[in-house]
Design an enzyme around this catalytic site. Structure first.
Site, short mmCIF file in Angstrom:
data_model
loop_
_atom_site.label_atom_id
_atom_site.label_comp_id
_atom_site.label_asym_id
_atom_site.label_seq_id
_atom_site.Cartn_x
_atom_site.Cartn_y
_atom_site.Cartn_z
N ASP A 142 2.66 -0.06 24.23
CA ASP A 142 1.75 -0.81 25.10
C ASP A 142 2.54 -1.79 25.96
O ASP A 142 3.25 -2.66 25.44
CB ASP A 142 0.71 -1.58 24.26
CG ASP A 142 -0.30 -0.64 23.60
OD1 ASP A 142 -0.30 0.57 23.93
OD2 ASP A 142 -1.10 -1.11 22.78
N ALA A 145 -1.93 5.83 16.36
CA ALA A 145 -1.03 4.97 15.59
C ALA A 145 -1.77 3.71 15.14
O ALA A 145 -1.61 3.27 14.00
CB ALA A 145 0.18 4.60 16.44
N ASP A 152 -10.01 0.45 17.18
CA ASP A 152 -9.10 1.20 16.30
C ASP A 152 -9.12 0.61 14.89
O ASP A 152 -9.07 1.35 13.89
CB ASP A 152 -7.67 1.16 16.86
CG ASP A 152 -7.59 1.84 18.21
OD1 ASP A 152 -8.39 2.78 18.44
OD2 ASP A 152 -6.76 1.43 19.04
N SER A 164 -9.14 -8.60 13.56
CA SER A 164 -8.11 -8.05 14.45
C SER A 164 -8.11 -8.72 15.83
O SER A 164 -7.08 -8.82 16.47
CB SER A 164 -8.29 -6.54 14.61
OG SER A 164 -9.36 -6.25 15.48
O1 RIB Z 1 -7.34 1.29 21.70
C1 RIB Z 1 -6.24 0.54 22.19
C2 RIB Z 1 -5.14 1.47 22.52
O2 RIB Z 1 -5.53 2.29 23.59
C3 RIB Z 1 -3.88 0.78 22.99
O3 RIB Z 1 -2.99 0.45 21.94
C4 RIB Z 1 -3.30 1.77 23.99
O4 RIB Z 1 -2.10 2.34 23.59
C5 RIB Z 1 -4.38 2.82 24.21
O5 RIB Z 1 -4.10 3.99 23.59
#
Ligand code: RIB
Length: 292
Positions: A11, A40, A238, A268
């Site tokens: 990122d 990830a 995520d 988070s």
């Molecule tokens: O959901 C956030 C993620 O979306 C970020 O870390 C970026 O890499 C994109 O995939």
């Protein structure tokens, strides 16, 4: 054990007081690079919450590839299913401003993940309690994962993000779907609420700080979110998905699993970076307790 099949990105984060308008330049106040990628991130969220996690994905041969693979390993994730492909790793250009973010992903190595790579990981998938997928990898790889999971009777959470990649064929595999409201509108139309009843206990629409909702077969359920002062909302979805996976793999009832995921997501957003604020199990249980 949870297997995550998905993207791995670096990122590239830039912050500014406000988002630039089209054709405009503004001066920023922050620039940094941190590991990310929806796959990830979800793997990291799950491992920090106490699950064993294996990842299937791809990174490039560039220095970012080394860093991204090392980051997953340092978190304790099994990376034997992560392949190296010639060329650049995936990156995400993230603009942070006004309490929100705007993201452009350039997939790089993630787009080299092929159905054959998923076949190679069949034994990892078959020995999992649950598989987690998103849509930052090619559709054929997503479909092959769904096929293998079905053949081995492994439940799947499909986080349909970005939603543009969603195809109706996914529905025949009956995954648990976790879109946010705008993704739900892309997939099911503006009246996505109607779709909840067609997918009882399988369609969980996340509502940001307002929590999440689903239909339990008899009634609509809204599980309230935990409101906190957000520093960076990147990766909140995520964290929710990784935590939901952990809870469901442990056979927690759906409503409790969503409460657990909401608590993890609320922690988070209190720190910077997609993975920066992802909590450990103890903190999450404490937050859950406090919210009662
Ligand atoms: O959901 C956030 C993620 O979306 C970020 O870390 C970026 O890499 C994109 O995939």
């Amino acid at each position: 054990m949870i297997t995550v099949v998905g993207s791995i990105n670096m990122d590239l984060v830039v912050g500014a007081e406000r988002f630039p308008k089209q054709g405009e330049t503004v001066l920023g106040n922050l620039h940094t690079t941190v590991p990310g990628g929806k796959g990830a991130n979800q793997a990291v969220a799950a491992v920090r919450l106490g699950s064993k996690v294996g990842m299937i994905g791809a990174v490039g041969t560039d220095p970012f590839g080394d860093e991204l693979a090392a980051n997953l390993e340092n978190e304790g994730i099994d990376v034997s299913g992560v392949k190296r492909v010639e060329g650049p790793s995936g990156i995400a250009n993230i603009l942070l401003s006004e309490g929100d973010n705007r993201i452009i992903v350039v997939p790089g190595a993630n787009h080299e993940l092929a159905p054959e790579d998923i076949d190679k990981g069949e034994s990892i998938i078959a020995s999992s309690d649950l598989v987690v997928l998103q849509l930052e990898i090619p559709i054929p790889a997503v479909l092959r994962t769904l096929e293998i999971a079905r053949r081995n009777r492994i439940p799947v959470i499909l986080n349909p993000a970005p939603a543009d990649g969603f195809i109706d064929e996914f529905l025949q595999y009956e995954p648990i779907l976790t879109p946010n409201e705008s993704e739900a509108a892309i997939i099911f139309g503006e009246n996505w609420e109607r779709a909840l009843e067609a997918h009882p206990n399988r369609l969980i629409v996340t509502l940001g700080r307002d929590g999440a909702r689903y239909y339990d077969g008899k009634q609509h359920v809204r599980v309230p979110g935990i409101r906190v002062k957000a520093v960076d909302t990147t990766g909140a979805g995520d964290t929710f998905n990784g935590a939901l996976a952990v809870a469901l793999a442990e056979k927690m009832p759906l409503e409790d699993a969503i409460r657990f995921a909401n608590a993890a997501a609320s922690l988070s957003v209190e720190q910077f970076g997609a993975q920066g604020g992802m909590p450990k199990r103890g903190e999450t249980l404490k937050r859950l307790q406090k919210a009662k």
